[in-house]
Motif scaffolding. Structure first.
Motif, PDB file in Angstrom:
ATOM      1  N   ALA A  13       0.819  -1.205   0.000  1.00  0.00           N
ATOM      2  CA  ALA A  13       0.000   0.000   0.000  1.00  0.00           C
ATOM      3  C   ALA A  13       0.852   1.252   0.000  1.00  0.00           C
ATOM      4  N   ALA A  14       0.295   2.289  -0.577  1.00  0.00           N
ATOM      5  CA  ALA A  14       0.849   3.642  -0.498  1.00  0.00           C
ATOM      6  C   ALA A  14      -0.275   4.510   0.049  1.00  0.00           C
ATOM      7  N   LYS A  15       0.065   5.432   0.953  1.00  0.00           N
ATOM      8  CA  LYS A  15      -0.939   6.274   1.596  1.00  0.00           C
ATOM      9  C   LYS A  15      -0.474   7.722   1.564  1.00  0.00           C
ATOM     10  N   ARG A  16      -1.415   8.633   1.349  1.00  0.00           N
ATOM     11  CA  ARG A  16      -1.122  10.070   1.331  1.00  0.00           C
ATOM     12  C   ARG A  16      -2.125  10.776   2.232  1.00  0.00           C
ATOM     13  N   ALA A  37      -7.037  -5.153   3.310  1.00  0.00           N
ATOM     14  CA  ALA A  37      -7.880  -4.688   2.205  1.00  0.00           C
ATOM     15  C   ALA A  37      -8.847  -3.597   2.646  1.00  0.00           C
ATOM     16  N   GLU A  38      -9.420  -3.719   3.841  1.00  0.00           N
ATOM     17  CA  GLU A  38     -10.402  -2.735   4.312  1.00  0.00           C
ATOM     18  C   GLU A  38      -9.788  -1.371   4.627  1.00  0.00           C
ATOM     19  N   ASP A  39      -8.455  -1.311   4.702  1.00  0.00           N
ATOM     20  CA  ASP A  39      -7.783  -0.044   4.972  1.00  0.00           C
ATOM     21  C   ASP A  39      -7.354   0.676   3.693  1.00  0.00           C
ATOM     22  N   CYS A  40      -7.674   0.108   2.558  1.00  0.00           N
ATOM     23  CA  CYS A  40      -7.327   0.718   1.269  1.00  0.00           C
ATOM     24  C   CYS A  40      -8.507   1.568   0.811  1.00  0.00           C
ATOM     25  N   GLU A  51      -9.115  20.941   6.950  1.00  0.00           N
ATOM     26  CA  GLU A  51      -9.609  19.741   6.289  1.00  0.00           C
ATOM     27  C   GLU A  51      -8.457  18.758   6.121  1.00  0.00           C
ATOM     28  N   ILE A  52      -8.744  17.472   6.303  1.00  0.00           N
ATOM     29  CA  ILE A  52      -7.745  16.424   6.131  1.00  0.00           C
ATOM     30  C   ILE A  52      -8.294  15.429   5.113  1.00  0.00           C
ATOM     31  N   LYS A  53      -7.488  15.137   4.090  1.00  0.00           N
ATOM     32  CA  LYS A  53      -7.892  14.178   3.059  1.00  0.00           C
ATOM     33  C   LYS A  53      -6.870  13.046   3.016  1.00  0.00           C
ATOM     34  N   VAL A  54      -7.363  11.827   2.962  1.00  0.00           N
ATOM     35  CA  VAL A  54      -6.511  10.635   2.924  1.00  0.00           C
ATOM     36  C   VAL A  54      -6.840   9.839   1.667  1.00  0.00           C
ATOM     37  N   THR A  55      -5.811   9.511   0.908  1.00  0.00           N
ATOM     38  CA  THR A  55      -5.978   8.610  -0.227  1.00  0.00           C
ATOM     39  C   THR A  55      -5.022   7.445  -0.037  1.00  0.00           C
ATOM     40  N   SER A  56      -5.407   6.303  -0.550  1.00  0.00           N
ATOM     41  CA  SER A  56      -4.520   5.143  -0.494  1.00  0.00           C
ATOM     42  C   SER A  56      -4.653   4.360  -1.793  1.00  0.00           C
ATOM     43  N   LYS A  57      -3.604   3.636  -2.089  1.00  0.00           N
ATOM     44  CA  LYS A  57      -3.583   2.796  -3.287  1.00  0.00           C
ATOM     45  C   LYS A  57      -2.970   1.475  -2.866  1.00  0.00           C
ATOM     46  N   CYS A  58      -3.718   0.405  -3.066  1.00  0.00           N
ATOM     47  CA  CYS A  58      -3.226  -0.922  -2.685  1.00  0.00           C
ATOM     48  C   CYS A  58      -3.118  -1.802  -3.917  1.00  0.00           C
ATOM     49  N   CYS A  64       4.722  -3.649  -5.674  1.00  0.00           N
ATOM     50  CA  CYS A  64       3.895  -2.883  -6.613  1.00  0.00           C
ATOM     51  C   CYS A  64       3.563  -1.477  -6.119  1.00  0.00           C
ATOM     52  N   ASN A  65       3.972  -1.119  -4.908  1.00  0.00           N
ATOM     53  CA  ASN A  65       3.631   0.187  -4.351  1.00  0.00           C
ATOM     54  C   ASN A  65       4.777   1.202  -4.485  1.00  0.00           C
ATOM     55  N   THR A  66       5.420   1.199  -5.636  1.00  0.00           N
ATOM     56  CA  THR A  66       6.540   2.121  -5.844  1.00  0.00           C
ATOM     57  C   THR A  66       6.064   3.562  -6.015  1.00  0.00           C
ATOM     58  N   GLN A  67       4.890   3.765  -6.564  1.00  0.00           N
ATOM     59  CA  GLN A  67       4.352   5.105  -6.783  1.00  0.00           C
ATOM     60  C   GLN A  67       3.588   5.567  -5.538  1.00  0.00           C
ATOM     61  N   PRO A  68       3.603   6.879  -5.256  1.00  0.00           N
ATOM     62  CA  PRO A  68       2.824   7.375  -4.117  1.00  0.00           C
ATOM     63  C   PRO A  68       1.326   7.262  -4.399  1.00  0.00           C
ATOM     64  N   ALA A  69       0.530   7.312  -3.350  1.00  0.00           N
ATOM     65  CA  ALA A  69      -0.923   7.315  -3.497  1.00  0.00           C
ATOM     66  C   ALA A  69      -1.316   8.568  -4.286  1.00  0.00           C
ATOM     67  N   PRO A  70      -2.437   8.519  -4.978  1.00  0.00           N
ATOM     68  CA  PRO A  70      -2.827   9.667  -5.801  1.00  0.00           C
ATOM     69  C   PRO A  70      -3.201  10.893  -4.966  1.00  0.00           C
ATOM     70  N   GLU A  71      -3.112  12.044  -5.606  1.00  0.00           N
ATOM     71  CA  GLU A  71      -3.598  13.281  -4.985  1.00  0.00           C
ATOM     72  C   GLU A  71      -5.109  13.128  -4.799  1.00  0.00           C
ATOM     73  N   PRO A  72      -5.659  13.704  -3.736  1.00  0.00           N
ATOM     74  CA  PRO A  72      -7.115  13.635  -3.593  1.00  0.00           C
ATOM     75  C   PRO A  72      -7.788  14.438  -4.705  1.00  0.00           C
ATOM     76  N   SER A  73      -8.929  13.954  -5.127  1.00  0.00           N
ATOM     77  CA  SER A  73      -9.644  14.660  -6.186  1.00  0.00           C
ATOM     78  C   SER A  73     -10.277  15.930  -5.618  1.00  0.00           C
ATOM     79  N   LYS A  74     -10.470  16.895  -6.481  1.00  0.00           N
ATOM     80  CA  LYS A  74     -11.120  18.143  -6.092  1.00  0.00           C
ATOM     81  C   LYS A  74     -12.571  17.803  -5.766  1.00  0.00           C
ATOM     82  N   SER A  75     -13.038  18.183  -4.595  1.00  0.00           N
ATOM     83  CA  SER A  75     -14.401  17.827  -4.223  1.00  0.00           C
ATOM     84  C   SER A  75     -15.305  19.049  -4.230  1.00  0.00           C
ATOM     85  N   THR A  76     -16.561  18.814  -4.557  1.00  0.00           N
ATOM     86  CA  THR A  76     -17.557  19.872  -4.621  1.00  0.00           C
ATOM     87  C   THR A  76     -18.626  19.607  -3.563  1.00  0.00           C
TER      88      THR A  76
END
Length: 158
Positions: A13-16, A37-40, A51-58, A64-76
């Protein structure tokens, strides 16, 4: 650093975690390791002024987790409203955004009170270590986190 996950059911996993104040990013923490799995998941907590935003990629293949987790999407705004606190009152109204589908109240110490919008995932997460000595409650429904709110057991969502 290469690490083998201690449980066979875990995955890489990667987490941001990004913190915002006044709409501007002021802190970012990136980490990599093993996760259940439930923490992804992706979730956010909005305190009105912060505001705190958390993204993860599992992923399930070795290393396979060489790349960082994605930036959070812009929310409306999503139409939901909750109360939030500033330095004077906790009756301010906050328009929730994105996946923030619950209201919350957090108390701790002698005078710490925070309210706002949160993703359901943070209300139902099994690992409560993030809360430390805080007491938190979540509820569903517009402005349900008032001082007269019908609160649920900490860590559970309606």
């Amino acid at each position: 650093t290469i690490k083998e996950c201690p449980l066979q059911s875990q995955r890489c996993a990667a987490k941001r975690v990004i913190s915002y104040s006044g709409g501007s990013k002021y802190a970012e923490l990136n980490s990599k390791g093993c996760a259940n799995a439930e923490d992804c998941v992706v979730f956010s907590a909005n305190f009105g002024i912060e505001e705190i935003k958390v993204t993860s990629k599992c992923c399930t293949t070795p290393l396979c987790n060489t790349q960082p987790a994605p930036e959070p999407s812009k929310s409306t705004p999503n139409g939901k409203q909750c109360y939030y606190c500033d330095e004077q009152t906790c009756t301010n109204i906050l328009n929730c955004k994105g996946n923030e589908d619950y209201c919350f109240s957090v108390t701790g110490g002698q005078s710490v009170t925070m309210k706002g919008c949160v993703s359901k995932r943070l209300c139902t997460i099994l690992d409560q270590s993030w809360a430390r000595e805080l007491t938190y409650t979540c509820c569903q429904g517009d402005l349900c986190n008032s001082t007269k709110d019908i609160l649920l057991t900490p860590g559970h969502a309606e």
